[in-house]
Scaffold this motif. Sequence first.
Motif, PDB file in Angstrom:
ATOM      1  N   THR A  31       0.869  -1.268   0.145  1.00  0.00           N
ATOM      2  CA  THR A  31      -0.002  -0.262  -0.041  1.00  0.00           C
ATOM      3  C   THR A  31       0.813   1.313  -0.049  1.00  0.00           C
ATOM      4  O   THR A  31       1.860   1.314   0.972  1.00  0.00           O
ATOM      5  CB  THR A  31      -1.031  -0.204   1.218  1.00  0.00           C
ATOM      6  OG1 THR A  31      -1.806  -1.293   1.173  1.00  0.00           O
ATOM      7  CG2 THR A  31      -1.673   1.360   1.275  1.00  0.00           C
ATOM      8  N   TRP A  32       0.567   2.275  -1.046  1.00  0.00           N
ATOM      9  CA  TRP A  32       1.442   3.354  -1.145  1.00  0.00           C
ATOM     10  C   TRP A  32       0.786   4.570  -0.860  1.00  0.00           C
ATOM     11  O   TRP A  32      -0.462   4.708  -1.431  1.00  0.00           O
ATOM     12  CB  TRP A  32       2.156   3.272  -2.360  1.00  0.00           C
ATOM     13  CG  TRP A  32       3.172   2.336  -2.826  1.00  0.00           C
ATOM     14  CD1 TRP A  32       3.334   1.083  -3.302  1.00  0.00           C
ATOM     15  CD2 TRP A  32       4.579   2.517  -2.431  1.00  0.00           C
ATOM     16  NE1 TRP A  32       4.463   0.457  -3.207  1.00  0.00           N
ATOM     17  CE2 TRP A  32       5.363   1.391  -2.560  1.00  0.00           C
ATOM     18  CE3 TRP A  32       5.399   3.675  -1.645  1.00  0.00           C
ATOM     19  CZ2 TRP A  32       6.776   1.135  -2.546  1.00  0.00           C
ATOM     20  CZ3 TRP A  32       6.677   3.489  -1.778  1.00  0.00           C
ATOM     21  CH2 TRP A  32       7.622   2.510  -1.915  1.00  0.00           C
ATOM     22  N   THR A  33       1.074   5.517  -0.137  1.00  0.00           N
ATOM     23  CA  THR A  33       0.543   6.931   0.065  1.00  0.00           C
ATOM     24  C   THR A  33       1.513   7.860   0.147  1.00  0.00           C
ATOM     25  O   THR A  33       2.762   7.494   0.122  1.00  0.00           O
ATOM     26  CB  THR A  33      -0.346   6.813   1.270  1.00  0.00           C
ATOM     27  OG1 THR A  33       0.604   6.934   2.309  1.00  0.00           O
ATOM     28  CG2 THR A  33      -1.210   5.489   1.436  1.00  0.00           C
ATOM     29  N   TYR A  47       4.429   7.331  13.286  1.00  0.00           N
ATOM     30  CA  TYR A  47       4.432   6.043  13.660  1.00  0.00           C
ATOM     31  C   TYR A  47       4.895   4.887  12.488  1.00  0.00           C
ATOM     32  O   TYR A  47       5.510   3.866  13.028  1.00  0.00           O
ATOM     33  CB  TYR A  47       3.070   5.416  14.147  1.00  0.00           C
ATOM     34  CG  TYR A  47       2.006   5.528  12.940  1.00  0.00           C
ATOM     35  CD1 TYR A  47       1.878   4.599  12.159  1.00  0.00           C
ATOM     36  CD2 TYR A  47       0.955   6.602  13.078  1.00  0.00           C
ATOM     37  CE1 TYR A  47       0.934   4.453  11.234  1.00  0.00           C
ATOM     38  CE2 TYR A  47       0.157   6.754  12.024  1.00  0.00           C
ATOM     39  CZ  TYR A  47       0.030   5.401  11.176  1.00  0.00           C
ATOM     40  OH  TYR A  47      -0.963   5.740  10.275  1.00  0.00           O
ATOM     41  N   LEU A  48       5.223   5.457  11.438  1.00  0.00           N
ATOM     42  CA  LEU A  48       5.716   4.295  10.369  1.00  0.00           C
ATOM     43  C   LEU A  48       7.225   4.054  10.703  1.00  0.00           C
ATOM     44  O   LEU A  48       7.961   4.988  10.933  1.00  0.00           O
ATOM     45  CB  LEU A  48       5.619   4.771   9.177  1.00  0.00           C
ATOM     46  CG  LEU A  48       4.206   4.802   8.353  1.00  0.00           C
ATOM     47  CD1 LEU A  48       4.042   5.435   6.803  1.00  0.00           C
ATOM     48  CD2 LEU A  48       3.586   3.098   8.540  1.00  0.00           C
ATOM     49  N   PRO A  49       7.830   2.993  10.452  1.00  0.00           N
ATOM     50  CA  PRO A  49       9.284   2.830  10.658  1.00  0.00           C
ATOM     51  C   PRO A  49      10.014   3.558   9.608  1.00  0.00           C
ATOM     52  O   PRO A  49       9.358   3.834   8.382  1.00  0.00           O
ATOM     53  CB  PRO A  49       9.379   1.287  10.428  1.00  0.00           C
ATOM     54  CG  PRO A  49       8.268   0.650  10.769  1.00  0.00           C
ATOM     55  CD  PRO A  49       7.185   1.737  10.307  1.00  0.00           C
ATOM     56  N   PRO A  50      11.360   4.129   9.753  1.00  0.00           N
ATOM     57  CA  PRO A  50      11.718   4.935   9.021  1.00  0.00           C
ATOM     58  C   PRO A  50      12.253   4.214   7.791  1.00  0.00           C
ATOM     59  O   PRO A  50      12.459   5.084   6.631  1.00  0.00           O
ATOM     60  CB  PRO A  50      12.948   5.559   9.933  1.00  0.00           C
ATOM     61  CG  PRO A  50      13.183   4.559  10.777  1.00  0.00           C
ATOM     62  CD  PRO A  50      11.725   4.196  11.012  1.00  0.00           C
ATOM     63  N   GLU A  51      12.328   2.899   7.798  1.00  0.00           N
ATOM     64  CA  GLU A  51      12.757   2.332   6.537  1.00  0.00           C
ATOM     65  C   GLU A  51      11.583   2.186   5.411  1.00  0.00           C
ATOM     66  O   GLU A  51      11.852   1.520   4.387  1.00  0.00           O
ATOM     67  CB  GLU A  51      13.417   0.989   6.774  1.00  0.00           C
ATOM     68  CG  GLU A  51      12.327  -0.198   7.487  1.00  0.00           C
ATOM     69  CD  GLU A  51      12.478  -0.053   8.855  1.00  0.00           C
ATOM     70  OE1 GLU A  51      11.995  -0.817   9.705  1.00  0.00           O
ATOM     71  OE2 GLU A  51      12.824   1.028   9.570  1.00  0.00           O
ATOM     72  N   ALA A  57      -4.103  -0.709   5.642  1.00  0.00           N
ATOM     73  CA  ALA A  57      -2.890  -1.665   5.225  1.00  0.00           C
ATOM     74  C   ALA A  57      -2.476  -2.411   6.634  1.00  0.00           C
ATOM     75  O   ALA A  57      -2.099  -3.675   6.788  1.00  0.00           O
ATOM     76  CB  ALA A  57      -1.660  -1.118   4.486  1.00  0.00           C
ATOM     77  N   LEU A  58      -2.433  -1.432   7.643  1.00  0.00           N
ATOM     78  CA  LEU A  58      -1.984  -2.268   8.970  1.00  0.00           C
ATOM     79  C   LEU A  58      -3.055  -3.506   9.322  1.00  0.00           C
ATOM     80  O   LEU A  58      -2.303  -4.366  10.003  1.00  0.00           O
ATOM     81  CB  LEU A  58      -1.682  -0.941  10.025  1.00  0.00           C
ATOM     82  CG  LEU A  58      -0.583  -0.112   9.757  1.00  0.00           C
ATOM     83  CD1 LEU A  58      -0.619   0.800  10.701  1.00  0.00           C
ATOM     84  CD2 LEU A  58       0.904  -0.822   9.964  1.00  0.00           C
ATOM     85  N   GLU A  59      -4.188  -3.146   9.085  1.00  0.00           N
ATOM     86  CA  GLU A  59      -5.105  -4.103   9.629  1.00  0.00           C
ATOM     87  C   GLU A  59      -4.941  -5.349   9.019  1.00  0.00           C
ATOM     88  O   GLU A  59      -5.311  -6.471   9.414  1.00  0.00           O
ATOM     89  CB  GLU A  59      -6.740  -3.526   9.400  1.00  0.00           C
ATOM     90  CG  GLU A  59      -6.722  -2.282  10.519  1.00  0.00           C
ATOM     91  CD  GLU A  59      -8.382  -2.014  10.411  1.00  0.00           C
ATOM     92  OE1 GLU A  59      -8.986  -2.244   9.670  1.00  0.00           O
ATOM     93  OE2 GLU A  59      -8.557  -0.680  11.044  1.00  0.00           O
ATOM     94  N   ALA A  60      -4.408  -4.984   7.646  1.00  0.00           N
ATOM     95  CA  ALA A  60      -4.522  -6.238   6.757  1.00  0.00           C
ATOM     96  C   ALA A  60      -3.204  -7.226   6.862  1.00  0.00           C
ATOM     97  O   ALA A  60      -2.701  -7.792   6.501  1.00  0.00           O
ATOM     98  CB  ALA A  60      -4.388  -5.909   5.303  1.00  0.00           C
ATOM     99  N   ASP A  61      -2.208  -6.463   7.596  1.00  0.00           N
ATOM    100  CA  ASP A  61      -0.706  -6.928   8.048  1.00  0.00           C
ATOM    101  C   ASP A  61      -0.043  -6.959   6.567  1.00  0.00           C
ATOM    102  O   ASP A  61       0.675  -8.157   6.508  1.00  0.00           O
ATOM    103  CB  ASP A  61      -0.831  -8.400   8.827  1.00  0.00           C
ATOM    104  CG  ASP A  61       0.521  -8.494   9.225  1.00  0.00           C
ATOM    105  OD1 ASP A  61       1.408  -7.608   9.477  1.00  0.00           O
ATOM    106  OD2 ASP A  61       0.682  -9.665   9.592  1.00  0.00           O
ATOM    107  N   LYS A  62      -0.166  -5.923   5.840  1.00  0.00           N
ATOM    108  CA  LYS A  62       0.738  -6.145   4.448  1.00  0.00           C
ATOM    109  C   LYS A  62       1.536  -4.965   4.499  1.00  0.00           C
ATOM    110  O   LYS A  62       1.684  -3.874   5.347  1.00  0.00           O
ATOM    111  CB  LYS A  62      -0.341  -6.005   3.340  1.00  0.00           C
ATOM    112  CG  LYS A  62      -1.403  -7.028   3.056  1.00  0.00           C
ATOM    113  CD  LYS A  62      -0.715  -8.473   2.877  1.00  0.00           C
ATOM    114  CE  LYS A  62      -1.962  -9.514   2.678  1.00  0.00           C
ATOM    115  NZ  LYS A  62      -1.144 -10.770   2.502  1.00  0.00           N
TER     116      LYS A  62
END
Length: 234
Positions: free
Chosen positions: A48-50, A91-95, A64-69
Amino acid sequence: MARCFDLVRRLGHGAVYLGSSRVPPTHPHFLQTTELAREIARLLDCTTWTGAGPGLMDAAIQGALEADKPIGGLKIAKEAGEWTSSAIHPYLPPETYLTCRFFSARKHGLVDAVVRSSPADRTAVIALPGGIGTLDELFEIMALIQLERIGSVLPVPFLLLNYDSYYSKLLDFLNDCQDWGTVAPGEVASLWKVCDGNYEALEYLAEFYNVPAAERNYQISPQLKQHRTSYATN
């Protein structure tokens, strides 16, 4: 720009979401977007791209977090309606994301994320309700599809989510363009699929990618309706 392309190569192509940064989490369009992004991530098994911003971009990330993708983001320091600039996602990981100094790099990266490099790639452009920035991005992608800069070898589905008739007047204007002769008959309709709700969008993608009926296990709620409810006052 090279770093954007490298991030796409690392995280994988997928569904790109365009939408307003001003929609609050309590609005039905936020909830519908979260649901749609979750189900598309499961259906297409894709990244998932945003733009990694607030509003409907954040709703897609939540889905996407709920889908674990996987999630990828191409951020700019300041979105429309924000008073402060920040290069850091809360909250997103920097990588998993980059903060772009130049808006053009962000655009190129999101286009690269949706281009299919092989038949196994399942990608899509999902245009959600939005303002000037969203319109800029969706018309640019429409022009790239029209001129066969996207999808010339492997087609890419482009969906316009017309929640609560949000885009109906825009569609009327494009029909007027056809009457004036500035748009060819049927040209706009051939470039995207207008969807009123999530089920219609999911079924279109399932048909596009020949997903078996047994794998179309959507977990969606009845379409939420809240006609002409301002994002600012919700």
